[in-house]
Design an enzyme around this catalytic site. Sequence first.
Site, short mmCIF file in Angstrom:
data_model
loop_
_atom_site.label_atom_id
_atom_site.label_comp_id
_atom_site.label_asym_id
_atom_site.label_seq_id
_atom_site.Cartn_x
_atom_site.Cartn_y
_atom_site.Cartn_z
CD GLU A 1 7.27 57.46 -2.61
OE1 GLU A 1 7.42 56.40 -3.26
OE2 GLU A 1 6.78 58.24 -3.08
CB CYS B 1 11.24 49.52 -2.58
SG CYS B 1 11.67 50.89 -3.60
#
Length: 476
Positions: A228, A262
């Site tokens: 991720e 993010c």
Amino acid sequence: MATSTQISRAIIPPAETSRVHIQQLVQKQREFFNRQGTLDLEFRKQQLNKLLQAVRQKEQQITEALYADFRKPPFESFATEIGFIDLELKHTLRNLDKWAKPKGVKETLLNFPGKSYILPEPYGLTLLIAPWNYPFQLMMAPLIGAVAAGNCALLKPSELTPHISAVIADLVQENFAEEHIAVVQGGVPTTQHLLEQHFDYIFFTGSTKVGKIIMKAAAETLTPVTLELGGKSPAIVTEDADLELAARRITWGKFVNAGQTCVAPDYVLVQEQVKEEFVQLLAQTIKTFYGDFPAESPDFARIVNKDHFNRLKSYLNDGNIRAGGETDEHDLYIAPTVMDQVTWQQPVMQEEIFGPILPVLTFRNLQEAIQTVNKRERPLALYVFSSSKSKQNLVLDSIPFGGGCINDTLSHLANPNLPFGGVGSSGMGSYHGQTSFNLFSHQKSILKRGTWLDLPLRYPPYGNRLSMLQKFFQWL
Ligand code: NAD
């Protein structure tokens, strides 16, 4: 809630964990897993329930730790970390029986008589590595999937947020047997010791750079990985968008957690004829959200450490500041900032910003915006603001990216039924909700063959059966 002056923000990283201790933990977990300690579904539900209770009990400590680490506002700590995990746990507990059931699939005549099904089976030992920006949520969310699927887990929280790292270590130690779930605190040397061990699955959240290190290490033992990662996620605003709404939702998505998200909109691409109006709306919205002096707002977080502060501060020279721009090194404060007149050659557009600085660039037509994004690495998220369905669809069909929203930012993460993950350099694999369960389960394919019929067609000697076989395949 204590104020910033009451809480020390001195970052004392946790001590590294020795290789020997890690080896012992891995061995204990291996033995527990091999004894089928995690297989029973009731055991898994018990553990998830325990985690739910523990998170609720420690809500105050978690909130305080996040505040101490980077002055995360309690509202944001609840919405994006504690509450998020509470919902994910409840969703998993409600659905686990259904997810864990063997799933029948359509049979093929070739296997008549028979029945085929998929048996979700835990991988075994999982290593979960988390970053510092949502340090609680990003450690716990993969843990929920790993435990639900019947795995053991070793957790490595980020050393850059030592307060929450310590709370996570306590929470796990107080509630779980280390042969099932354990926390290993430390930084790079600790992660290196961990990567020397043989796990059955590695789940990593962090930067693209470190993602490559993880994948290389995993290749040595052929361990499957989920990565991720991050990157530059654009928000595209067309001239027909509801500009006020777009300004509100982009301001929120960008400056929550002080931009250290993010999936935050890294930059805005706005159609040139509405750019000026949009920049002014962004500046006004910042004032509405954080007041004339955002440094005094209780709702605006700080930068995690001095290195990141200096990196972000240097970006302020890369363009023309239209809102914000103030900094305070002592407090690791960078104001919510909007910039224009930036070019793709400048560092602010070359790297993931990961802080409260929002460059606004323009485009003439949508094709140009699409090309601009497609020239670069595939984003983790993309947001398109437009009132035209055909423009929305054009963007969705023309740009590969991890996931995103039409007319909003970040909120696709709130739905556990949507898999969350990147593509290309923003990551591989996805999780949340049932996707997490599936991710941490090997899908074991089983054919159960009937014994009352055994057609001889497939057995040698084949004789002249080839044409019969060919006809049969044509017919299938
Ligand atoms: P990072 O890659 O520096 O660190 C992540 C983890 O890796 C930490 O636990 C750290 O201890 C470890 N690590 C760091 N250097 C290492 C090395 N050389 N060898 C082995 N392990 C190492 O990332 P970060 O700064 O903590 O987090 C920010 C990054 O994470 C950003 O790029 C952001 O986009 C990304 N991110 C992605 C997601 C997502 O869900 N896709 C979520 C949050 C953050």
